[in-house]
Design an enzyme around this catalytic site. Structure first.
Site, PDB file in Angstrom:
ATOM      1  N   CYS A   1     -40.758 -11.696  21.435  1.00  0.00           N
ATOM      2  CA  CYS A   1     -40.341 -11.482  20.238  1.00  0.00           C
ATOM      3  C   CYS A   1     -38.718 -11.249  20.514  1.00  0.00           C
ATOM      4  CB  CYS A   1     -40.576 -10.809  19.011  1.00  0.00           C
ATOM      5  SG  CYS A   1     -39.514 -11.932  17.761  1.00  0.00           S
TER       6      CYS A   1
ATOM      7  N   CYS B   1     -40.058 -16.963  10.834  1.00  0.00           N
ATOM      8  CA  CYS B   1     -39.214 -16.544  11.947  1.00  0.00           C
ATOM      9  C   CYS B   1     -38.452 -16.088  11.476  1.00  0.00           C
ATOM     10  CB  CYS B   1     -38.724 -17.796  13.044  1.00  0.00           C
ATOM     11  SG  CYS B   1     -37.781 -17.519  14.862  1.00  0.00           S
TER      12      CYS B   1
ATOM     13  N   CYS C   1     -45.156 -16.489  17.355  1.00  0.00           N
ATOM     14  CA  CYS C   1     -45.827 -15.626  16.925  1.00  0.00           C
ATOM     15  C   CYS C   1     -46.538 -15.647  15.425  1.00  0.00           C
ATOM     16  CB  CYS C   1     -44.679 -13.761  16.062  1.00  0.00           C
ATOM     17  SG  CYS C   1     -43.608 -15.154  14.977  1.00  0.00           S
TER      18      CYS C   1
ATOM     19  N   CYS D   1     -43.830 -15.531  20.990  1.00  0.00           N
ATOM     20  CA  CYS D   1     -43.388 -17.016  20.268  1.00  0.00           C
ATOM     21  C   CYS D   1     -44.334 -17.552  20.943  1.00  0.00           C
ATOM     22  CB  CYS D   1     -41.949 -17.293  20.821  1.00  0.00           C
ATOM     23  SG  CYS D   1     -40.792 -18.068  20.218  1.00  0.00           S
TER      24      CYS D   1
ATOM     25  N   CYS E   1     -36.412 -10.069  19.035  1.00  0.00           N
ATOM     26  CA  CYS E   1     -35.668  -9.160  17.264  1.00  0.00           C
ATOM     27  C   CYS E   1     -36.695  -7.773  17.106  1.00  0.00           C
ATOM     28  CB  CYS E   1     -36.160 -10.599  16.403  1.00  0.00           C
ATOM     29  SG  CYS E   1     -35.378 -12.179  17.125  1.00  0.00           S
TER      30      CYS E   1
HETATM   31 FE1  SF4 Z   1     -39.734 -14.354  17.181  1.00  0.00          FE
HETATM   32 FE2  SF4 Z   1     -39.455 -16.183  15.638  1.00  0.00          FE
HETATM   33 FE3  SF4 Z   1     -40.501 -16.699  17.939  1.00  0.00          FE
HETATM   34 FE4  SF4 Z   1     -41.851 -15.390  15.401  1.00  0.00          FE
HETATM   35  S1  SF4 Z   1     -41.364 -17.285  16.040  1.00  0.00           S
HETATM   36  S2  SF4 Z   1     -41.249 -15.118  18.036  1.00  0.00           S
HETATM   37  S3  SF4 Z   1     -40.071 -14.373  14.793  1.00  0.00           S
HETATM   38  S4  SF4 Z   1     -38.494 -15.967  17.898  1.00  0.00           S
END
Ligand code: SF4
Length: 185
Positions: free
Chosen positions: A124, A154, A145, A143, A126
């Site tokens: 991820c 998310c 996740c 991802c 972020c």
């Molecule tokens: Fe990041 Fe969203 Fe992927 Fe989870 S689902 S790893 S929060 S981009």
């Protein structure tokens, strides 16, 4: 300095070539237009007279020889295509939607693709990690996740449930759009 054949002359970076500016000024203009700096690493290898300075976008359209890499042999480009395809599939599987602001989607997909290349897993993009390699191995934040898989959460706003205020109407995005909006072309 002559404009390269086929140059639209509208892009800010190439538009600066109309004037005989020094290379540094041209490079700064290109960076300001969100072209990544390494896009200009090939500058000394530009072919042909009059094609002294150009941006990666036009280099691609002008490229005719083996001096230039293509999307097919660039791992980051391949990963970006793969992560875009994954995103488009996963929205449909989960019934989620992309963010109404497409540049958010583009930047997250690009971040996932970069991690896929550098870490071997789409960690991820972020979050902050003390040790990215260890996190990628652990898998929790790869991802999709665990919070996304278990609860459709998310925090990157890549996959949004319909009732989310930031959810758009789209479930797919084009890879070229990802490149354009994330500044990779
Ligand atoms: Fe990041 Fe969203 Fe992927 Fe989870 S689902 S790893 S929060 S981009």
């Amino acid at each position: 300095v002559r404009l390269p054949a086929g140059c639209c002359g509208k892009a800010r970076c190439c538009g600066t070539m109309r004037e005989p500016l020094p290379y540094a000024a041209v490079l700064l203009a290109c960076v300001a237009a969100f072209h990544v700096p390494d896009a200009h690493g090939f500058l000394p290898r530009m072919p042909g007279p009059g094609v002294a300075v150009t941006c990666r976008h036009h280099a691609r359209s002008l490229a005719s020889g083996p001096l230039f890499s293509t999307a097919e042999d660039d791992p980051t480009e391949k990963a970006l295509d793969a992560m875009t395809a994954f995103t488009n599939r996963y929205t449909k599987i989960t019934g989620t939607y992309l963010c109404a602001e497409a540049s958010v989607t583009a930047v997250v997909v690009k971040g996932l693709a970069e991690h896929k290349v550098s870490l071997g897993a789409p960690l991820c993009p972020c979050r902050y990690y003390e040790d990215k390699e260890a996190e990628a191995k652990a898998g929790y934040w790869n991802c999709p996740c665990v919070p996304m898989r278990e609860r459709h959460e998310c925090h990157c706003m890549l996959f949004l449930t319909e009732d989310n205020d930031f959810a758009g109407k789209e479930q797919v995005i084009d890879a070229q759009e990802v490149r354009r909006l994330s500044g990779t072309m």
